[in-house]
Design an enzyme around this catalytic site. Structure first.
Site, PDB file in Angstrom:
ATOM      1  N   ASN A 217       0.872  -1.171   0.000  1.00  0.00           N
ATOM      2  CA  ASN A 217       0.000   0.000   0.000  1.00  0.00           C
ATOM      3  C   ASN A 217       0.914   1.228   0.000  1.00  0.00           C
ATOM      4  O   ASN A 217       1.437   1.621   1.045  1.00  0.00           O
ATOM      5  CB  ASN A 217      -0.884  -0.050   1.253  1.00  0.00           C
ATOM      6  CG  ASN A 217      -1.833   1.125   1.347  1.00  0.00           C
ATOM      7  OD1 ASN A 217      -1.783   2.056   0.532  1.00  0.00           O
ATOM      8  ND2 ASN A 217      -2.692   1.103   2.350  1.00  0.00           N
TER       9      ASN A 217
ATOM     10  N   GLY B 134     -10.077   8.701   7.745  1.00  0.00           N
ATOM     11  CA  GLY B 134     -11.003   8.923   6.633  1.00  0.00           C
ATOM     12  C   GLY B 134     -12.217   8.076   6.938  1.00  0.00           C
ATOM     13  O   GLY B 134     -12.083   7.023   7.566  1.00  0.00           O
TER      14      GLY B 134
ATOM     15  N   ARG C 105     -10.998  16.233   7.217  1.00  0.00           N
ATOM     16  CA  ARG C 105     -11.790  16.603   6.036  1.00  0.00           C
ATOM     17  C   ARG C 105     -13.192  17.022   6.449  1.00  0.00           C
ATOM     18  O   ARG C 105     -13.779  16.437   7.362  1.00  0.00           O
ATOM     19  CB  ARG C 105     -11.911  15.419   5.062  1.00  0.00           C
ATOM     20  CG  ARG C 105     -10.591  14.962   4.506  1.00  0.00           C
ATOM     21  CD  ARG C 105     -10.803  13.877   3.450  1.00  0.00           C
ATOM     22  NE  ARG C 105      -9.593  13.103   3.285  1.00  0.00           N
ATOM     23  CZ  ARG C 105      -9.541  11.774   3.251  1.00  0.00           C
ATOM     24  NH1 ARG C 105     -10.650  11.055   3.360  1.00  0.00           N
ATOM     25  NH2 ARG C 105      -8.405  11.165   3.101  1.00  0.00           N
TER      26      ARG C 105
ATOM     27  N   ASP D  14      -7.443  13.261  16.091  1.00  0.00           N
ATOM     28  CA  ASP D  14      -7.616  11.958  16.731  1.00  0.00           C
ATOM     29  C   ASP D  14      -8.788  12.019  17.714  1.00  0.00           C
ATOM     30  O   ASP D  14      -8.797  12.843  18.628  1.00  0.00           O
ATOM     31  CB  ASP D  14      -6.326  11.557  17.465  1.00  0.00           C
ATOM     32  CG  ASP D  14      -6.361  10.092  17.870  1.00  0.00           C
ATOM     33  OD1 ASP D  14      -7.353   9.672  18.501  1.00  0.00           O
ATOM     34  OD2 ASP D  14      -5.395   9.381  17.556  1.00  0.00           O
ATOM     35  N   PHE D  15      -9.733  11.118  17.498  1.00  0.00           N
ATOM     36  CA  PHE D  15     -10.958  11.161  18.309  1.00  0.00           C
ATOM     37  C   PHE D  15     -10.691  10.931  19.794  1.00  0.00           C
ATOM     38  O   PHE D  15     -11.456  11.380  20.641  1.00  0.00           O
ATOM     39  CB  PHE D  15     -11.972  10.133  17.782  1.00  0.00           C
ATOM     40  CG  PHE D  15     -12.652  10.614  16.536  1.00  0.00           C
ATOM     41  CD1 PHE D  15     -12.097  10.382  15.290  1.00  0.00           C
ATOM     42  CD2 PHE D  15     -13.826  11.339  16.614  1.00  0.00           C
ATOM     43  CE1 PHE D  15     -12.696  10.848  14.135  1.00  0.00           C
ATOM     44  CE2 PHE D  15     -14.433  11.815  15.467  1.00  0.00           C
ATOM     45  CZ  PHE D  15     -13.870  11.569  14.226  1.00  0.00           C
ATOM     46  N   ARG D  16      -9.591  10.261  20.108  1.00  0.00           N
ATOM     47  CA  ARG D  16      -9.288  10.044  21.526  1.00  0.00           C
ATOM     48  C   ARG D  16      -9.009  11.371  22.214  1.00  0.00           C
ATOM     49  O   ARG D  16      -9.438  11.604  23.348  1.00  0.00           O
ATOM     50  CB  ARG D  16      -8.088   9.102  21.677  1.00  0.00           C
ATOM     51  CG  ARG D  16      -8.455   7.669  21.353  1.00  0.00           C
ATOM     52  CD  ARG D  16      -7.254   6.816  21.126  1.00  0.00           C
ATOM     53  NE  ARG D  16      -6.628   7.129  19.839  1.00  0.00           N
ATOM     54  CZ  ARG D  16      -5.820   6.318  19.185  1.00  0.00           C
ATOM     55  NH1 ARG D  16      -5.510   5.155  19.701  1.00  0.00           N
ATOM     56  NH2 ARG D  16      -5.303   6.664  18.024  1.00  0.00           N
TER      57      ARG D  16
ATOM     58  N   GLU E 277     -14.178   0.489  15.294  1.00  0.00           N
ATOM     59  CA  GLU E 277     -13.783  -0.714  16.040  1.00  0.00           C
ATOM     60  C   GLU E 277     -13.544  -0.426  17.526  1.00  0.00           C
ATOM     61  O   GLU E 277     -13.754  -1.293  18.371  1.00  0.00           O
ATOM     62  CB  GLU E 277     -12.493  -1.305  15.432  1.00  0.00           C
ATOM     63  CG  GLU E 277     -12.726  -1.895  14.051  1.00  0.00           C
ATOM     64  CD  GLU E 277     -11.431  -2.200  13.309  1.00  0.00           C
ATOM     65  OE1 GLU E 277     -10.393  -2.408  13.953  1.00  0.00           O
ATOM     66  OE2 GLU E 277     -11.462  -2.216  12.057  1.00  0.00           O
TER      67      GLU E 277
ATOM     68  N   GLU F 267      -8.266  -4.996   5.054  1.00  0.00           N
ATOM     69  CA  GLU F 267      -8.120  -4.688   3.635  1.00  0.00           C
ATOM     70  C   GLU F 267      -6.970  -5.485   3.019  1.00  0.00           C
ATOM     71  O   GLU F 267      -7.050  -5.911   1.871  1.00  0.00           O
ATOM     72  CB  GLU F 267      -7.881  -3.178   3.459  1.00  0.00           C
ATOM     73  CG  GLU F 267      -9.129  -2.379   3.758  1.00  0.00           C
ATOM     74  CD  GLU F 267      -8.856  -0.906   4.034  1.00  0.00           C
ATOM     75  OE1 GLU F 267      -8.375  -0.594   5.145  1.00  0.00           O
ATOM     76  OE2 GLU F 267      -9.121  -0.083   3.151  1.00  0.00           O
TER      77      GLU F 267
HETATM   78  P1  AMP Z   1      -7.861   4.360  10.992  1.00  0.00           P
HETATM   79  O1  AMP Z   1      -7.802   5.440   9.968  1.00  0.00           O
HETATM   80  O2  AMP Z   1      -8.828   3.272  10.655  1.00  0.00           O
HETATM   81  O3  AMP Z   1      -6.507   3.845  11.400  1.00  0.00           O
HETATM   82  O4  AMP Z   1      -8.464   5.047  12.306  1.00  0.00           O
HETATM   83  C1  AMP Z   1      -7.735   5.978  13.031  1.00  0.00           C
HETATM   84  C2  AMP Z   1      -8.635   6.748  13.978  1.00  0.00           C
HETATM   85  O5  AMP Z   1      -9.350   5.856  14.853  1.00  0.00           O
HETATM   86  C3  AMP Z   1      -7.835   7.647  14.898  1.00  0.00           C
HETATM   87  O6  AMP Z   1      -7.691   8.917  14.332  1.00  0.00           O
HETATM   88  C4  AMP Z   1      -8.660   7.712  16.134  1.00  0.00           C
HETATM   89  O7  AMP Z   1      -9.403   8.897  16.110  1.00  0.00           O
HETATM   90  C5  AMP Z   1      -9.623   6.539  16.073  1.00  0.00           C
HETATM   91  N1  AMP Z   1      -9.405   5.656  17.229  1.00  0.00           N
HETATM   92  C6  AMP Z   1      -8.470   4.703  17.359  1.00  0.00           C
HETATM   93  N2  AMP Z   1      -8.579   4.127  18.586  1.00  0.00           N
HETATM   94  C7  AMP Z   1      -9.592   4.738  19.232  1.00  0.00           C
HETATM   95  C8  AMP Z   1     -10.196   4.599  20.515  1.00  0.00           C
HETATM   96  N3  AMP Z   1      -9.760   3.711  21.391  1.00  0.00           N
HETATM   97  N4  AMP Z   1     -11.245   5.401  20.814  1.00  0.00           N
HETATM   98  C9  AMP Z   1     -11.689   6.309  19.931  1.00  0.00           C
HETATM   99  N5  AMP Z   1     -11.159   6.492  18.715  1.00  0.00           N
HETATM  100  C10 AMP Z   1     -10.136   5.712  18.354  1.00  0.00           C
END
Ligand code: AMP
Length: 398
Positions: free
Chosen positions: A7, A213, A242, A284-286, A335, A385
């Protein structure tokens, strides 16, 4: 049979070596800062302590891929003794335009067609092509397969993919909705059918890929009928950085008010917006959740807006499919975001959705998270994926 999954981004490269006998991941790695000072490759192997790290200049993708191939042959952290054990390479390609509705073995003609989509994905397709060219040069004779992010969505009808703009924009430039994250939507929808013990052809599924995304897809009888991303991955949900759906009139408005040109407004919508722009805190949602817990009003509002947007798409897709049997949550937030899933899927009793708070109290595990008497099943399914890419690659080269 062993498949290497690549990737490639413009300055990064993620890879996995998968043994297709048992679909086991033999090793997994990441190269960062390709063509930039401080290039670094990091590789891990399940069950082995520590990491394989290479820090040396990598001027381009070819340099990086040579080091990847050395890594996968490492006696401790690798997965093969010799390069000849790699039977095929599967490449993630972001944009396949209207040309590709499924994965293909890469030929000169396919490469040309991918290049023709460069305008539609200027940050991604050229990088994907760099990976393909490097692989061809280093491992001649080993088949390369392209797996497109857009392919699974090619079943959409004009009703879902046409924009309300002059038709000539579609005819001349291919301006229409394509959708992305197709490999993930396909994987989790197939897993959902398996988990429910049903034929996917008998199901109406809404898949929510909520990562940095994010996109939602409506999958009826195994075929995508609508998805939230459009010509580019900017449309749809509010994301990390975004903006997702906005009134298009905001664009000329911002250009006039802030003296922005096309690149400026593109940057504003793709990199400065989303929950990052809404809060000024983080993408980052955390971090946003931590701030919301401390009472930060912008963080509280951003989370509410995010959840509302997902809910809106679920409702509209249920309407489009005349019902829904299953809703799937996947990717980083889908997740792991326990409270996020709850906020999105609660107060949906009108639709037949009833969450089970206890079942939902889990991260990254495949399971049903709706109540036993919920008419619509809600599932948490970690996406994969890479495995999907490896499976398509195997099917095409076998
Ligand atoms: P991905 O693009 O699928 O790798 O997702 C990344 C995003 O998932 C990060 O920017 C986080 O905001 C979110 N994320 C990952 N772990 C957690 C968690 N334990 N609680 C809330 N959001 C999470």
């Amino acid at each position: 049979m062993k498949v290497l999954v690549l990737n490639c981004g413009s300055s990064s490269l993620k890879y996995q070596l998968i043994d297709m006998e048992n679909e086991a991941v033999l090793c997994i790695g990441l190269v960062e800062r390709i063509g930039i000072d401080g290039s670094i490759l990091t590789q891990k192997k399940d069950g082995v302590e520590g990491k394989y790290i290479v820090e040396q200049p990598m001027k381009d993708h070819q340099d990086a891929i040579k080091l990847v191939l050395a890594g996968v042959q490492d006696s401790v952290y690798g997965g093969v003794k010799d390069m000849s054990e790699i039977d095929a390479v599967g490449h993630r390609v972001v944009h396949g335009g209207e040309k590709f509705a499924s994965s293909v073995v890469i030929t000169e003609e396919v490469e040309e067609a991918i290049r023709a989509c460069n305008d539609l994905a200027p940050l991604h397709n050229p990088a994907n092509l760099m990976g393909i060219d490097a692989m061809k040069a280093i491992l001649p004779g080993v088949p390369n397969v392209a797996v497109f992010d857009t392919a699974f969505h090619q079943t959409m009808e004009p009703a879902a993919y046409l924009y309300g703009v002059p038709h000539r924009l579609y005819d001349e430039y291919g301006v229409r909705r394509y959708g992305f994250h197709g490999t993930s939507h396909k994987y989790v929808s197939q897993r959902a059918a398996e988990m429910l013990g049903k034929d996917i052809k008998d199901l109406k599924i809404i898949t929510c890929h909520l990562g940095n995304g994010a996109s939602v897809a409506a999958i009826k009888n195994g075929k995508v009928i609508d998805t939230s991303m459009g010509l580019t991955p900017l449309e749809g949900l509010i994301m990390g950085t975004r903006c997702g759906d906005i009134d298009p009139a905001i664009i000329p408005f911002m250009m006039r008010k802030e003296g922005l040109d096309a690149d400026g407004v593109d940057n504003l919508m793709n990199k400065q917006s989303g929950v990052y722009g809404m809060t000024g805190i983080s993408s980052d949602f955390r971090d946003i959740e931590a701030a919301a817990e401390k009472g930060d009003q912008k963080a509280i509002d951003a989370l509410d807006a995010y959840h509302t947007r997902v809910k809106k798409y679920i409702g509209s897709y249920a309407a489009e499919m005349n019902g829904v049997d299953a809703i799937v949550f996947t990717a980083g937030l889908g997740e792991n975001g326990i409270d996020n899933r709850m906020a999105i899927a609660s107060n949906m009793e009108y639709l037949g959705v009833k969450m089970d708070a206890e079942a939902n109290n889990v991260r990254g595990k495949e399971r049903v998270i709706s109540a036993a008497d919920s008419q619509v099943k809600v599932l948490l399914i970690p996406t994969n994926e890479e495995l999907m890419i490896a499976r398509d690659t195997l099917a095409l080269v076998k």
